[in-house]
Scaffold this active site. Structure first.
Site, PDB file in Angstrom:
ATOM      1  CE1 TYR A  61      -1.967 -16.201-102.179  1.00 18.96           C
ATOM      2  CE2 TYR A  61      -0.869 -14.690-100.663  1.00 18.96           C
ATOM      3  CZ  TYR A  61      -0.902 -15.890-101.355  1.00 18.96           C
ATOM      4  OH  TYR A  61       0.139 -16.785-101.220  1.00 18.96           O
TER       5      TYR A  61
ATOM      6  CB  SER B 130       0.197 -17.045 -97.485  1.00 22.84           C
ATOM      7  OG  SER B 130       0.845 -15.792 -97.526  1.00 22.84           O
TER       8      SER B 130
ATOM      9  CB  SER C  40       5.544 -24.307-110.896  1.00 22.49           C
ATOM     10  OG  SER C  40       6.120 -23.014-110.869  1.00 22.49           O
ATOM     11  N   GLY C  41       7.789 -24.152-108.667  1.00 25.43           N
ATOM     12  CA  GLY C  41       8.029 -23.482-107.389  1.00 25.43           C
ATOM     13  C   GLY C  41       8.103 -24.395-106.169  1.00 25.43           C
TER      14      GLY C  41
HETATM   15  P1  NDP Z   1       4.128 -21.027-108.584  1.00 25.77           P
HETATM   16  O1  NDP Z   1       3.370 -20.057-109.397  1.00 25.77           O
HETATM   17  O2  NDP Z   1       5.506 -21.409-108.960  1.00 25.77           O
HETATM   18  O3  NDP Z   1       3.280 -22.365-108.398  1.00 25.77           O
HETATM   19  C1  NDP Z   1       1.890 -22.363-108.347  1.00 25.77           C
HETATM   20  C2  NDP Z   1       1.447 -23.776-108.620  1.00 25.77           C
HETATM   21  O4  NDP Z   1       0.033 -23.879-108.501  1.00 25.77           O
HETATM   22  C3  NDP Z   1       1.802 -24.199-110.052  1.00 25.77           C
HETATM   23  O5  NDP Z   1       2.208 -25.533-110.047  1.00 25.77           O
HETATM   24  C4  NDP Z   1       0.477 -24.045-110.779  1.00 25.77           C
HETATM   25  O6  NDP Z   1       0.363 -24.897-111.890  1.00 25.77           O
HETATM   26  C5  NDP Z   1      -0.481 -24.463-109.684  1.00 25.77           C
HETATM   27  N1  NDP Z   1      -1.819 -23.960-109.941  1.00 25.77           N
HETATM   28  C6  NDP Z   1      -2.267 -22.693-109.887  1.00 25.77           C
HETATM   29  N2  NDP Z   1      -3.564 -22.651-110.199  1.00 25.77           N
HETATM   30  C7  NDP Z   1      -3.946 -23.914-110.454  1.00 25.77           C
HETATM   31  C8  NDP Z   1      -5.173 -24.535-110.827  1.00 25.77           C
HETATM   32  N3  NDP Z   1      -6.307 -23.824-111.015  1.00 25.77           N
HETATM   33  N4  NDP Z   1      -5.184 -25.867-110.988  1.00 25.77           N
HETATM   34  C9  NDP Z   1      -4.075 -26.605-110.805  1.00 25.77           C
HETATM   35  N5  NDP Z   1      -2.897 -26.100-110.475  1.00 25.77           N
HETATM   36  C10 NDP Z   1      -2.834 -24.761-110.289  1.00 25.77           C
HETATM   37  O7  NDP Z   1       4.123 -20.384-107.124  1.00 25.77           O
HETATM   38  P2  NDP Z   1       4.593 -20.875-105.684  1.00 25.77           P
HETATM   39  O8  NDP Z   1       5.328 -22.143-105.757  1.00 25.77           O
HETATM   40  O9  NDP Z   1       5.194 -19.705-105.054  1.00 25.77           O
HETATM   41  O10 NDP Z   1       3.171 -21.102-105.001  1.00 25.77           O
HETATM   42  C11 NDP Z   1       2.746 -22.335-104.475  1.00 25.77           C
HETATM   43  C12 NDP Z   1       1.852 -22.078-103.284  1.00 25.77           C
HETATM   44  O11 NDP Z   1       2.624 -21.394-102.297  1.00 25.77           O
HETATM   45  C13 NDP Z   1       0.635 -21.197-103.557  1.00 25.77           C
HETATM   46  O12 NDP Z   1      -0.485 -21.740-102.885  1.00 25.77           O
HETATM   47  C14 NDP Z   1       1.031 -19.872-102.943  1.00 25.77           C
HETATM   48  O13 NDP Z   1      -0.081 -19.128-102.538  1.00 25.77           O
HETATM   49  C15 NDP Z   1       1.870 -20.334-101.779  1.00 25.77           C
HETATM   50  N6  NDP Z   1       2.753 -19.320-101.227  1.00 25.77           N
HETATM   51  C16 NDP Z   1       3.772 -18.790-101.981  1.00 25.77           C
HETATM   52  C17 NDP Z   1       4.593 -17.816-101.446  1.00 25.77           C
HETATM   53  C18 NDP Z   1       5.704 -17.194-102.248  1.00 25.77           C
HETATM   54  O14 NDP Z   1       6.238 -16.154-101.811  1.00 25.77           O
HETATM   55  N7  NDP Z   1       6.137 -17.764-103.359  1.00 25.77           N
HETATM   56  C19 NDP Z   1       4.413 -17.327-100.071  1.00 25.77           C
HETATM   57  C20 NDP Z   1       3.317 -17.960 -99.366  1.00 25.77           C
HETATM   58  C21 NDP Z   1       2.537 -18.913 -99.935  1.00 25.77           C
HETATM   59  P3  NDP Z   1       0.648 -24.304-113.398  1.00 25.77           P
HETATM   60  O15 NDP Z   1       2.074 -23.800-113.348  1.00 25.77           O
HETATM   61  O16 NDP Z   1       0.466 -25.489-114.254  1.00 25.77           O
HETATM   62  O17 NDP Z   1      -0.347 -23.209-113.587  1.00 25.77           O
END
Ligand code: NDP
Length: 245
Positions: free
Chosen positions: A150, A137, A16-17
């Site tokens: 966070y 972040s 994701s993302g």
């Molecule tokens: P998404 O929600 O799209 O992605 C989060 C990802 O983390 C998913 O693939 C999810 O898997 C995985 N994940 C969450 N919890 C678990 C877990 N317990 N075990 C395994 N996988 C897990 O968000 P983003 O892409 O935005 O976030 C990715 C990273 O970027 C994060 O660490 C976030 O803090 C950081 N970030 C994001 C920002 C933003 O504005 N978007 C800004 C700064 C940092 P699943 O979908 O299967 O749950």
């Protein structure tokens, strides 16, 4: 460019993302990509986009056992890693006065404990010259209301990039951290950051727009590639000027 031909990389939260975009960028440059995540359907869909030799592993990060399982699974598949993007994470936003023990523990388990023990477990699988990139972040640096737990969890990752660099350098590995500002990903919908709330956040970004996952991916690939071989234990902020101007 084909900077990762013959290399194997792991992206946690690669379904994701930001993680998915980074996994796809690595694959586009020739890497064999391993992704992890929780959701089976999006893991399978993501794997389809990453080439025939990609591996998708369901691994729920946050415990020592999960970290050990991931490393064991990779060892069983004879995987040796050239780069790791420790990206999986959750965002917990609530007033300081409303954060309870469950929210604290879950945030620190997924965002700090998981990454820490993943790196510890994966260390024996790192090739000489490997690069580890953590996903922090800018909340680690700014006093945004409702971000206390966070932000603290992400500040821990900024610290880990330094200390783990010092400990892993004898093995030839580098550790760095990227700190994105607001990036348009599914995370924002999960947080209810739409309409007025999204516009309000966007107004705080000097560039006047959200970042793209591909922009974070480009920086991660730079830190993972040999071209950045003299960059160790540091942080690259990717935030459209939000924490700087
Ligand atoms: P998404 O929600 O799209 O992605 C989060 C990802 O983390 C998913 O693939 C999810 O898997 C995985 N994940 C969450 N919890 C678990 C877990 N317990 N075990 C395994 N996988 C897990 O968000 P983003 O892409 O935005 O976030 C990715 C990273 O970027 C994060 O660490 C976030 O803090 C950081 N970030 C994001 C920002 C933003 O504005 N978007 C800004 C700064 C940092 P699943 O979908 O299967 O749950």
């Amino acid at each position: 460019m084909n900077r990762f031909e013959g290399k194997t990389v792991l992206v946690t939260g690669g379904n994701s993302g930001i993680g998915l975009a980074t996994a796809q960028a690595f694959a586009a440059e020739g890497a064999r990509v391993v992704i992890t995540g929780r959701d089976e359907a999006s893991l399978a869909a993501a794997r389809e986009t990453l080439g025939a030799n990609a591996i998708a592993i369901r691994n729920v990060t946050g415990t020592v056992a999960a970290a050990r399982e991931l490393a064991q699974r990779l060892a069983d598949e004879h995987v040796r890693l050239d780069a790791v993007f420790v990206n999986a994470g959750i965002a917990t936003f609530a007033p300081f006065t409303d954060i309870d023990e469950k929210a604290w523990d879950e945030t620190f388990a997924i965002n700090v404990k998981g990454p820490y023990f993943q790196i510890q477990s994966l260390a024996p699988l790192l090739n000489q010259g490997a690069s580890i990139v953590l996903n922090g972040s800018i909340n680690a640096h700014i006093g945004m209301p409702m971000s206390s737990v966070y932000a603290a969890s992400k500040a821990a990752l900024v610290s880990l990039a330094k200390t783990l660099s010092a400990e892993l350098l004898p093995r030839g590995a580098r550790v760095n951290v990227v700190s994105p500002g607001p990036i348009a990903t599914p995370l924002h919908e999960k947080l209810g950051l739409v309409d007025d709330a999204a516009a309000q956040l966007q107004s705080q970004i000097p560039l006047g727009r959200f970042g793209k996952s591909s922009e974070v991916a480009a920086t991660v690939l730079h830190l993972a590639a040999q071209e950045s071989g003299f960059i160790v234990g540091t942080e690259i902020v990717i935030d459209g000027g939000m924490s700087q101007l």
